[in-house]
Design a protein around this motif. Structure first.
Motif, mmCIF file in Angstrom:
data_model
loop_
_atom_site.group_PDB
_atom_site.id
_atom_site.type_symbol
_atom_site.label_atom_id
_atom_site.label_comp_id
_atom_site.label_asym_id
_atom_site.label_seq_id
_atom_site.Cartn_x
_atom_site.Cartn_y
_atom_site.Cartn_z
ATOM 1 N N UNK A 136 0.582 -1.114 -0.033
ATOM 2 C CA UNK A 136 0.063 0.089 0.014
ATOM 3 C C UNK A 136 0.962 1.185 -0.134
ATOM 4 N N UNK A 137 2.049 1.285 0.503
ATOM 5 C CA UNK A 137 3.007 2.397 0.536
ATOM 6 C C UNK A 137 4.029 2.063 -0.803
ATOM 7 N N UNK A 138 3.934 1.164 -1.638
ATOM 8 C CA UNK A 138 4.869 1.025 -2.821
ATOM 9 C C UNK A 138 5.175 2.378 -3.551
ATOM 10 N N UNK A 139 3.909 3.093 -3.812
ATOM 11 C CA UNK A 139 4.095 4.074 -4.689
ATOM 12 C C UNK A 139 5.159 5.382 -4.312
ATOM 13 N N UNK A 140 5.179 5.410 -2.855
ATOM 14 C CA UNK A 140 6.124 6.150 -2.348
ATOM 15 C C UNK A 140 6.762 5.414 -1.024
ATOM 16 N N UNK A 141 7.839 4.455 -1.338
ATOM 17 C CA UNK A 141 8.243 3.296 -0.151
ATOM 18 C C UNK A 141 8.703 4.158 0.973
ATOM 19 N N UNK A 142 9.366 5.177 0.813
ATOM 20 C CA UNK A 142 9.979 5.950 1.896
ATOM 21 C C UNK A 142 8.965 6.306 3.125
ATOM 22 N N UNK A 143 7.599 6.249 2.503
ATOM 23 C CA UNK A 143 6.335 6.677 3.331
ATOM 24 C C UNK A 143 6.340 5.527 4.475
ATOM 25 N N UNK A 156 13.532 -2.883 -4.375
ATOM 26 C CA UNK A 156 13.560 -1.870 -5.146
ATOM 27 C C UNK A 156 12.219 -1.754 -5.779
ATOM 28 N N UNK A 157 11.143 -1.614 -4.840
ATOM 29 C CA UNK A 157 10.012 -1.288 -5.404
ATOM 30 C C UNK A 157 9.780 0.000 -6.081
ATOM 31 N N UNK A 158 8.745 0.031 -7.291
ATOM 32 C CA UNK A 158 8.203 1.249 -7.773
ATOM 33 C C UNK A 158 9.777 1.879 -8.172
ATOM 34 N N UNK A 163 12.814 2.152 -6.883
ATOM 35 C CA UNK A 163 13.657 2.617 -5.803
ATOM 36 C C UNK A 163 15.090 1.975 -6.116
ATOM 37 N N UNK A 164 16.167 2.685 -5.871
ATOM 38 C CA UNK A 164 17.505 2.265 -5.710
ATOM 39 C C UNK A 164 18.061 1.722 -4.563
ATOM 40 N N UNK A 165 18.249 0.534 -4.351
ATOM 41 C CA UNK A 165 18.790 0.102 -3.145
ATOM 42 C C UNK A 165 19.511 0.680 -2.430
ATOM 43 N N UNK A 166 20.643 1.170 -3.312
ATOM 44 C CA UNK A 166 22.055 1.821 -3.029
ATOM 45 C C UNK A 166 21.791 3.038 -2.236
ATOM 46 N N UNK A 167 20.515 3.779 -2.641
ATOM 47 C CA UNK A 167 20.511 5.102 -1.490
ATOM 48 C C UNK A 167 20.081 4.756 -0.303
#
Length: 433
Positions: free
Chosen positions: A317-324, A352-354, A356-360
């Protein structure tokens, strides 16, 4: 010095075996039927009379296959035609010669129906419904042979349906046998067991000590973990609560689930948390993010809030903005819930959902101070890398600061790599795996 995300770690040699089927061998029991003496006399007289008329005589068998008690299948699929058996015709001399000999044995019903399924033109429904507590091992052996000969036709969810049926007909007796043998199928029969005898499985699970040697031996032998095993039991129970509701969760289902969870909350909080995870998984379907946030905050017990938070994040449910998801985890009241939620959130980031770069995230983890927040974030990050980069997963798990927790996480990550990434040396093939 902190580690970068891509850190190569040497993993000890793992013996990789070719997947194969391993089943115990039990020969089919065949039934030989012999005509009574009077029937032989009548047949002989008739054959002599027919011989005098110079008419050929055909001999037909009137025997039928043995029927087993059947229950309703899990899925409704078109029935296949029932098999019938017919002996070939003989000439008169053969009939006279063989009339005193026993008729050909008839294969068991399950074997006949399996043969039809193996031809690839029908569903396995008839075969699965012919399984009993007395013949499932023989059927398993036959499936093993069919797998080795590459005769098994492709059929969606066949393995799951086979073991579900075994659980339904075998119950506790089969469960104890599989657990004792360290058979991976133990966890696969639980849904069927819950369907066939939910009260028996409930009592068994309530008394099951997950720390007992027999359970720990099973977990080690199968590269399994306690939490997924608990969730298999919980899933079967929750499915029974929702059976007949078409997946809809109303007041009746919520009340039944809460009664079940409250019972375990008093006896075993870990099992209660597991039930909460499985129930929440059904709740999340079709519901928006704000509704699910309220669902989580509505539970004040640490175990229940932890279970709901974990499954809500894992639902995507948060994958659109995984940091949320990280922000949501840190906003929870319960420390236990925060730990579970942080692990789930960082697992999604590692995956790496949506895009997202795991290195970050790796850079962020390297900058975090040692402590439980970082340790649980690392727990999730390591698990999230199991499929993406198993060597890096082990390295990140080893960077957890708490020694006891580090040992637990590295052991669990290693188990997942052995079970999910690498071919298993004790693989049991298509039905066992």
């Amino acid at each position: 010095m902190k580690k970068s995300w891509k850190v190569l770690v040497w993993i000890g040699p793992i013996i990789v075996g070719i997947p194969l089927l391993y089943f115990s061998t039990n020969p089919d029991k065949e039934t030989v039927i012999i005509h009574p003496k009077r029937e032989f006399i009548l047949k002989t007289e008739k054959l002599i009379a027919d011989l005098s008329k110079k008419n050929p005589v055909d001999k037909k068998s009137n025997f039928q296959s043995i029927d087993y008690n059947q229950t309703e299948p899990t899925l409704v699929i078109t029935e296949v035609e029932k098999l019938s058996y017919q002996e070939p015709a003989y000439d008169i001399s053969q009939s006279l010669e063989s009339s005193t000999q026993p008729d050909l044995p008839i294969e068991p019903a399950w074997k006949q129906k399996l043969d039809v399924f193996l031809k690839g033109n029908t569903s396995p429904k008839e075969f699965l419904n012919s399984l009993t507590a007395n013949n499932w091992k023989e059927a398993r052996d036959a499936l093993a042979l069919a797998y080795e000969k590459e005769m098994l036709p492709p059929n969606k969810n066949f393995q799951e349906r086979f073991w579900m049926k075994v659980g339904e007909i075998g119950g506790e007796e089969v469960a104890n046998e599989l657990l004792k043998d360290g058979d991976p199928a133990f966890s696969k029969i639980l849904k069927g067991w819950a369907k066939g005898d939910p009260q028996e499985m409930f009592d068994y699970y309530a008394d099951l000590d997950l720390t007992s040697p027999k359970v720990q031996n099973y977990l080690d032998k199968t590269h399994s973990r306690e939490i997924p095993l608990m969730d298999q039991f919980s899933s079967g129970m929750i499915d029974e609560i929702l059976r007949g509701s078409d997946g809809k969760i109303g007041n009746t289902q919520v009340e039944s689930a809460n009664d079940l969870i409250d019972h375990f909350l008093e006896k075993d909080k870990k099992k209660a948390e597991s039930l909460m995870r499985e129930f929440t998984e059904r709740v999340t379907k079709g519901r928006d993010k704000d509704t699910l946030k309220r669902w989580v905050s509505g539970y004040k017990e640490p175990e229940l809030q932890a279970g709901t938070a974990q499954r809500v994040i894992e639902s995507g449910v948060f994958d659109q903005n995984p940091l949320e998801a990280v922000e949501f985890a840190n906003s929870l009241e319960s420390t236990k819930a925060k730990r579970s939620a942080l692990s789930s959130a960082y697992a999604r980031l590692a995956g790496g959902v949506n895009g997202h770069d795991p290195n970050i995230t790796a850079t962020e983890l390297n900058e975090m101070e040692d402590g439980w927040q970082r340790d649980f974030a690392l727990n999730g990050f390591a698990h999230g890398l199991v499929h993406r980069d198993p060597e890096a997963a082990i390295q990140w798990a080893n960077s957890i600061s708490n020694e006891g927790f580090r040992k637990v996480v590295t052991k669990n990550v290693t188990k997942r790599i052995n079970a999910e990434v690498l071919p298993r040396s004790n693989s049991q093939g298509a039905i066992k795996n």
